[in-house]
Design a protein around this motif. Sequence first.
Motif, PDB file in Angstrom:
ATOM      1  N   GLY A  92       0.660  -1.290  -0.007  1.00 40.89           N
ATOM      2  CA  GLY A  92       0.004  -0.017  -0.145  1.00 40.89           C
ATOM      3  C   GLY A  92       0.850   1.260  -0.212  1.00 40.89           C
ATOM      4  N   MET A  93       1.909   1.190   0.101  1.00 48.35           N
ATOM      5  CA  MET A  93       2.624   2.195  -0.068  1.00 48.35           C
ATOM      6  C   MET A  93       2.819   3.248  -0.970  1.00 48.35           C
ATOM      7  N   THR A 150      -2.501   6.933   3.825  1.00 50.65           N
ATOM      8  CA  THR A 150      -1.226   6.094   4.411  1.00 50.65           C
ATOM      9  C   THR A 150      -1.357   4.842   3.788  1.00 50.65           C
ATOM     10  N   PRO A 151      -0.004   4.123   4.035  1.00 52.25           N
ATOM     11  CA  PRO A 151      -0.079   2.921   3.082  1.00 52.25           C
ATOM     12  C   PRO A 151      -1.077   1.762   3.655  1.00 52.25           C
ATOM     13  N   GLU A 152      -1.400   1.898   5.042  1.00 51.26           N
ATOM     14  CA  GLU A 152      -2.554   1.003   5.474  1.00 51.26           C
ATOM     15  C   GLU A 152      -3.816   1.215   4.699  1.00 51.26           C
ATOM     16  N   TRP A 178      -3.784   0.116   1.115  1.00 53.81           N
ATOM     17  CA  TRP A 178      -3.777  -1.419   1.213  1.00 53.81           C
ATOM     18  C   TRP A 178      -5.157  -1.796   1.326  1.00 53.81           C
TER      19      TRP A 178
END
Lengths: 285, 830
Positions: B662-663, B783-785, B788
């Motif tokens: 997810g970055m 955010t990557p989270e 993702w």
Amino acid sequence: MIPAAFEYARPTTVDEALQAIADGGDDVKVLAGGQSLIPVMRLRLAAPETVVDLARVAELRGVRDDGDAIVIGAMTTHHDVMIDPLVQQYAPLIAEATETVADRQVRARGTFGGALVHADPAGDLPAVALALDAEFVIAGLQGRRTVPAAEFFVDYLTTAVEEGELLVEIRIPKLAGEWGMRYEKFNRVAQAWSIVAVAAVVRRENGRIAEARIGLTNMGSTPLRATAVEAALAGAPASPETIAAAARSAAEGTSPSSDLNAQADYREHLAQVLTRRAVTAAAGL
Amino acid sequence: MTAVEDRPAEAPEREVGKARRRKEDARLITGRTTWTDNMVLPGMLHLAVVRSPVAHGKISSIDVSAAQEAPGVIAVLTGRDVADEQGSIPCAWPVTPDMVNPGHPSIAVDEVNHVGEAVAVIVARSKTAAQDAVELVDVDYDLLPAVLDMEQAVAEGAQLTHDHLESNRSFHFVFDGGEAGTGVDTDQAFADAEVVVSRRFVQQRLIPAFMEPRSVVVQPQGDNYTMWSSTQVPHILRIMLAMVTGVPEHKLRVVAPDVGGGFGGKLQVTPEEVISLLVARRLGKPVKWTETRSESLMTAHHGRDQIQYIDIAADREGNVKGLRCRILADMGAYLRLVSPGVPVLGAFMFNGIYKFPAYRFECDGIFTNKTPTDAYRGAGRPEATFAVERIMDELAVELDMDPLELRRKNWIRAEEFPFTTVAGMTYDSGDYETATQQALELIGYDELREEQRRRRESNDPVQLGIGVSTFTEMCGLAPSRVLGSLSYGAGGWEHAAIRMLPTGKVEVVTGSTPHGQGHETAWSQLVADRLGVPFEDVEVLHGDTSSSPRGLDTYGSRSLVVGGVAVVNAAEKVVAKARRVAAHLLEASEDDLDFSGGTFSVRGTPGSEVSIQEIALATFAAHNFPEGMEPSIDADATFDPENFSFPHGTHLCAMEIDTETGMAKIRKYACVDDVGTIVNPLIVEGQIHGGLAQGIAQAMFEEAVYDADGNLTTGTFVDYLVPSAADLPHFDTGNTVHEAPGNPIGAKGVGEAGTIASTPAVVNAALDAVRHLGVRDIRMPLTPERVWRAIHQGGDGGDRATAGTNAWGGAQTETTAGVSTPQSALGGDQ
Ligand SMILES: Cc1cc2nc3c(=O)[nH]c(=O)nc-3n(C[C@H](O)[C@H](O)[C@H](O)COP(=O)(O)OP(=O)(O)OC[C@H]3O[C@@H](n4cnc5c(N)ncnc54)[C@H](O)[C@@H]3O)c2cc1C
């Protein structure tokens, strides 16, 4: 913000330091690089009675060759560790991980020993020490003892260093054979702690992974070894498929926290991806 | 008087357009200057503020006795102690006649309404003594439920932020193009439309996070008071403090010395400024208050925080037919200086650069038990630009059209300027097509699209997306009469004065107060050209109501296009006066004089000339002066613009998304901005870079997060992620130049453009990268989270967990205790 008032001692030897700790009253804090301690004192989350500053204890600084191990003094700064030829030769994983710690300013002050005793679950060096089977030499007024990495990290921000004791040096065993290492760190901005990170140390023999040691950062209140992955990899062919399959158990036995950066399930997922990547790189694939 | 011999034959190089290094930077960067906190006055006392750890509660008791007896403590004051003299923090922008303002005591008296609200102030001989005593004040609260979610706050039977009010709604503001006569009926347009797309966008709460924390020093002298404050608005502050505290305006001098950034965050009259003045008045002693970084993040006003429900109507060919915006805007617990005006400024910008025939905007200002919101770089316009640039992409997807093609079809064409929009604004000049073409070339658009196709086909774990934002904004605040029509409490003019010193040096006094923008350099360039004096000979004075008595300060990208114009106009007046003196000295008619390179010369009489410096000296002596003329060539000018200025540009972002983690990572960023005439290319480039950093930060990094109890958990820079240069890509920038017709410089504001434009470009890029994986929206910050989750679980990435990160022993804010345990390495005092 201003810390609460405290007494201050600045010894020049380990013995003096231990005495200063013993004399310092109920709540004594040892000051190494201050990069973790000072902010928390400024926020008044810690208000020690006495601060014993190790800055002038020369014997705690530097890296030396001790035959089957290299020995890193607890007060060696991140910067000095990073550029040390012995570290680069025998434990490049430490240099690689230290390079990802914070920024130049913090690395110029923060110390290897401070980072390990602080045992921040998001800190990078504990998992590295664990993966390298480091040994911790702890001094007290009664003498010295050596604690293996597997027993050093006890709980959240808690290590085997007891009240009245000092971490003096860290022994990193030299590895025999053909080893590859990799630190895969995942964070959002350059100077930040790890959301999750994986330290992989892999020995290859005849196209197989003879041994893999995998340290996990921020997958619980202490650094952890991904034992299920290690077991699955031991003796397995060094192929992307086997590594990917083994990495799927990276989160087994972990208990990551949920915070602003990541909820637990996402951390578990990251551990798997990062383990696959770290092992793949360490295995030279 | 002798003419100077060795004068160069050619006119000197023009200063305007030169990439001058900023003359103020050396002292600002090295800190060799007077920041407010550097001030030390004899006998000065120090303040520390005791703050509420609860989001909402009645103060049932306060015991200050232990604090009062602590060493070095002079006084402890509670809200009750100053209730009769503290008045209310002013709100200068009642956007509707029936707007509800609960009143904003500087120190809470009966009730606290957000974490961090002041409940008492300690006055002590040292900063340390004041800080030590904070912990000794014992306050009991009867807890009340905290209102933290705007959508819940407007629901039937919601808990109340202020229990003496009837609802959580402060105001309901409507702009309807049909009613205003600027467009057709919106409901009809939607009823007739072939395609309607509706979306809910969230503008997260942000923190301005200026570099220099706020600081105030007050010195009483008899019944006069001087306040030094790290503020953007010394002039406004002076008037407001006079009205709030009753200290007469002429007895009050306010100084903004060098100020380390503001971004709107110091466009305020703060509780701490009022408290400092009250304490200095009560004790007759100089006082200082300087905040800590965590106090700053927690209590200095926040920005953004809107929920936007956007509907767009179009026909199948992609011709837009209507735009409908319903906005919930979080005011936080109180109304500050321009809190309600921020979303209302946006009302005139949601239509962007497009020719919507119908437009309706409705906004509710909502109270919650959080830190008040107010201006933050862009103030209202980033929110609007985000909404329109995002919804245009969504419409393009719905119509299966290229997003640029859709924009092109609907934007105002170059030959249509000046163009009056459906929101009633008259856009001054520009050419969207040219800027877009240049930006496409800068970024290498076709190659990127090709790479995107390859990555999609090969199912690469790293996907590529390209995002577009073709923006405009209104800035250069502002024509006074327009501000009046919007019920703003002040005008929008700006003042300048020029003083010609006997040695030929020049002092320029400006009412716009810089806090990092480079006014001293730009104003020197403007004046050097107009007066023909060397750049180095100009000194710019600012930020002190005694030396710069009239001004409306710095915000809304107004300094150059309003304040700079006042400087130019004052310079023209100086030249006009000097011309009269020159004519007298040269015994010629004014009409026969040429003025160039700082010298008046008699046309057709070589050698008969006099420089403006010589005239300055002659004026000082006044021995030989024109009959009936007062011996001064100084001048001042006040400029009130006729219109806003409308910079525009095309911003393109190429984004890589690692679908496994997810970055999101910006691969390339290119923008072409039109800010009219460029006075100093280096300053413009700097403003664009800084603006981009903040706009990208909103898209990817920053968010003020509150937990379920109303604690700000992003209370340090460990958790409130401000990106550094290391986290940002290289920026490829370019310009087109369409002069602003509304001012003699031809400039448009640039201070906010990068921030306004970039956020939607980044989010559009991220979505473009993963839309084929079924993702329709991802909430900011990316955010990557969240990315993702959006890819692998659907939805917009959802809420983040609110707990602060565990680094640093869980140190969060001063009021949310850390999670360190007694056994932990740091010891557990809390
Ligand atoms: C902005 C910033 C970013 C950071 N980013 C990272 C990062 O990305 N990754 C990362 O791993 N770390 C990061 N850190 C932490 C950094 O690595 C610190 O240097 C480290 O955690 C603590 O080392 P120190 O020498 O500063 O210890 P100190 O702060 O001085 O001490 C920390 C704790 O250890 C105890 N202690 C220290 N030395 C000894 C000893 N010899 N014996 C017994 N007790 C001892 C102290 O009493 C204290 O409780 C960051 C820090 C900052 C300020």
